[in-house]
Motif scaffolding. Structure first.
Motif, short mmCIF file in Angstrom:
data_model
loop_
_atom_site.label_atom_id
_atom_site.label_comp_id
_atom_site.label_asym_id
_atom_site.label_seq_id
_atom_site.Cartn_x
_atom_site.Cartn_y
_atom_site.Cartn_z
N LYS A 166 -5.68 -2.99 1.91
CA LYS A 166 -4.49 -3.14 1.05
C LYS A 166 -3.39 -2.13 1.39
CE LYS A 166 -7.02 -5.08 -2.87
NZ LYS A 166 -7.51 -4.84 -4.26
N SER A 167 -3.78 -0.88 1.64
CA SER A 167 -2.78 0.16 1.87
C SER A 167 -2.40 0.34 3.33
CB SER A 167 -3.28 1.50 1.30
OG SER A 167 -4.48 1.90 1.97
N LYS A 168 -3.32 -0.07 4.25
CA LYS A 168 -3.06 0.04 5.69
C LYS A 168 -2.56 1.43 6.11
CE LYS A 168 -2.03 -4.86 6.44
NZ LYS A 168 -2.49 -5.33 5.13
N PRO A 169 -3.30 2.50 5.77
CA PRO A 169 -2.84 3.85 6.14
C PRO A 169 -3.08 4.16 7.62
CG PRO A 169 -4.99 3.98 5.12
CD PRO A 169 -4.58 2.52 5.07
N PHE A 170 -2.22 4.95 8.20
CA PHE A 170 -2.38 5.48 9.57
C PHE A 170 -2.57 4.40 10.63
CE2 PHE A 170 -4.66 8.35 6.54
CZ PHE A 170 -3.64 9.29 6.40
N GLY A 171 -2.18 3.19 10.32
CA GLY A 171 -2.32 2.11 11.30
C GLY A 171 -3.75 1.75 11.62
N LEU A 172 -4.66 1.97 10.66
CA LEU A 172 -6.08 1.71 10.90
C LEU A 172 -6.43 0.23 10.76
CD1 LEU A 172 -7.68 4.71 8.96
CD2 LEU A 172 -7.45 4.44 11.43
N VAL A 173 -5.54 -0.55 10.17
CA VAL A 173 -5.83 -1.96 9.91
C VAL A 173 -4.84 -2.84 10.65
CG1 VAL A 173 -6.12 -3.74 8.15
CG2 VAL A 173 -6.73 -1.37 7.64
N GLU A 174 -5.36 -3.80 11.38
CA GLU A 174 -4.51 -4.76 12.08
C GLU A 174 -4.93 -6.18 11.69
OE1 GLU A 174 -4.60 -4.12 16.24
OE2 GLU A 174 -3.87 -2.05 16.14
N ASP A 175 -3.96 -6.97 11.27
CA ASP A 175 -4.23 -8.36 10.89
C ASP A 175 -5.32 -8.45 9.82
OD1 ASP A 175 -2.36 -9.21 12.77
OD2 ASP A 175 -3.87 -9.20 14.36
N ASN A 176 -5.26 -7.50 8.87
CA ASN A 176 -6.23 -7.46 7.75
C ASN A 176 -7.68 -7.36 8.23
OD1 ASN A 176 -4.29 -7.64 5.70
ND2 ASN A 176 -4.18 -9.87 5.92
N GLU A 177 -7.90 -6.75 9.38
CA GLU A 177 -9.25 -6.55 9.90
C GLU A 177 -9.47 -5.08 10.22
OE1 GLU A 177 -11.85 -8.49 10.25
OE2 GLU A 177 -10.86 -10.28 9.45
N LEU A 178 -10.65 -4.59 9.92
CA LEU A 178 -11.00 -3.21 10.25
C LEU A 178 -11.70 -3.17 11.60
CD1 LEU A 178 -12.43 -1.88 6.85
CD2 LEU A 178 -10.10 -1.73 7.71
N GLY A 179 -11.39 -2.16 12.39
CA GLY A 179 -12.07 -1.99 13.65
C GLY A 179 -13.46 -1.42 13.47
N VAL A 180 -14.24 -1.42 14.54
CA VAL A 180 -15.62 -0.93 14.48
C VAL A 180 -15.66 0.55 14.10
CG1 VAL A 180 -17.70 -0.46 15.85
CG2 VAL A 180 -16.49 -2.63 16.12
N TYR A 220 -18.60 1.71 0.18
CA TYR A 220 -18.22 1.00 1.41
C TYR A 220 -17.20 -0.10 1.13
CZ TYR A 220 -18.69 -1.65 5.76
OH TYR A 220 -18.43 -2.30 6.93
N GLU A 221 -17.49 -0.94 0.13
CA GLU A 221 -16.59 -2.04 -0.18
C GLU A 221 -15.25 -1.53 -0.73
OE1 GLU A 221 -16.95 -5.07 0.63
OE2 GLU A 221 -19.03 -5.02 1.27
N SER A 222 -15.29 -0.47 -1.54
CA SER A 222 -14.06 0.08 -2.10
C SER A 222 -13.17 0.66 -1.00
CB SER A 222 -14.38 1.18 -3.13
OG SER A 222 -15.07 0.63 -4.23
N LEU A 223 -13.77 1.37 -0.06
CA LEU A 223 -13.01 1.92 1.05
C LEU A 223 -12.40 0.82 1.90
CD1 LEU A 223 -15.13 4.96 2.32
CD2 LEU A 223 -12.81 5.02 1.42
N LYS A 224 -13.18 -0.22 2.16
CA LYS A 224 -12.66 -1.35 2.93
C LYS A 224 -11.46 -1.99 2.24
CE LYS A 224 -15.21 -4.59 4.42
NZ LYS A 224 -16.25 -5.64 4.43
N ASP A 225 -11.61 -2.25 0.94
CA ASP A 225 -10.52 -2.87 0.18
C ASP A 225 -9.27 -2.00 0.18
OD1 ASP A 225 -12.16 -4.99 -0.37
OD2 ASP A 225 -12.68 -4.32 -2.40
#
Length: 231
Positions: free
Chosen positions: A109-123, A100-105
């Motif tokens: 860091k890589s921000k693939p497919f626009g899944l991360v905004e402002d260094n935050e993960l969505g639900v 879980y933590e590795s996937l989050k990190d």
């Protein structure tokens, strides 16, 4: 119950001052304590779930099963299969956290497919990370769960006919311990037998772990807001 147990493990290791190793140790200890406290209920549940209408012997319910096991097999019978359960806690909790933590990190860091905004993960992304973590953790630890179930049947005179459901006389299930249970299961049924029931179990466990992770993250954020306000 399973989701609540995992959530409690996460809350107990939420202190940011703990190192990853200490977090793993704290989570494992919490899991072992929670599992040990409720293990007799799990053992009885295992026996209740395998009996059918054709079974020659029937437990009438939870309390009848508990009293019957205590009377016929003794108190120690309520903890049959406890050792593989304890051993399974460490890789289960550890892999859940690590994946879980590795996937989050990686996502942050890589921000693939626009899944991360402002260094935050969505639900939804967090749910996906939790589901992936649960899949890995449960797949690695699942053989220990199978052996635990097998060992819970040891000493039950009706176990073989209950499991087959045909009422015919069978030799009683006998294992001298966890290693013997592994050896006999693989020898007589093949390696794949260690993963019997993995898919339906995953349907139950993986979503519960994903939800537990997201709930944990949301509670941390809420507590963080409350702390900043109080400061």
């Amino acid at each position: 119950m399973h989701a609540l147990k995992i959530f409690v493990q996460f809350v107990l290791v939420a202190d940011a001052q703990l190192t990853p190793l200490l977090r793993l140790g704290a989570g494992a200890c919490a899991g072992i304590i929670a599992m040990s406290a409720t293990y007799p209920m799990d053992m009885v549940r295992g026996r209740l779930t395998v009996q059918t209408e054709k079974s020659p012997y029937q437990y009438r319910g939870m309390f009848h099963a508990l009293s019957t096991v205590l009377r016929e097999e003794g108190f120690r019978a309520l903890y049959k299969g406890w050792l593989p359960s304890v051993i399974g806690v460490v890789p289960y909790v550890g892999l859940n956290f690590a994946v879980y933590e590795s996937l989050k990190d990686w996502l942050i860091k890589s921000k693939p497919f626009g899944l991360v905004e402002d260094n935050e993960l969505g639900v939804v992304t967090r749910l996906a990370c939790g589901a992936a973590a649960g899949t890995v953790g449960q797949t690695v630890a699942y053989p220990l769960d199978v052996i635990r179930r097998r060992m819970q049947m040891v000493g039950w005179n009706n176990a073989s006919s209950i499991v087959t459901g045909d009422g015919r006389a069978k030799a009683p299930l006998e294992y001298t311990g966890m290693i013997d249970a592994f050896r006999k299961t693989v020898r007589h049924e093949g390696f794949r037998a260690l993963y019997k029931g993995l898919v339906p179990n995953s349907v139950k466990v993986v979503p519960s772990i994903a939800i537990a992770f997201v709930t944990y993250e949301q509670v941390k954020e809420l507590l963080g807001v409350e702390i900043r306000i109080s400061d």
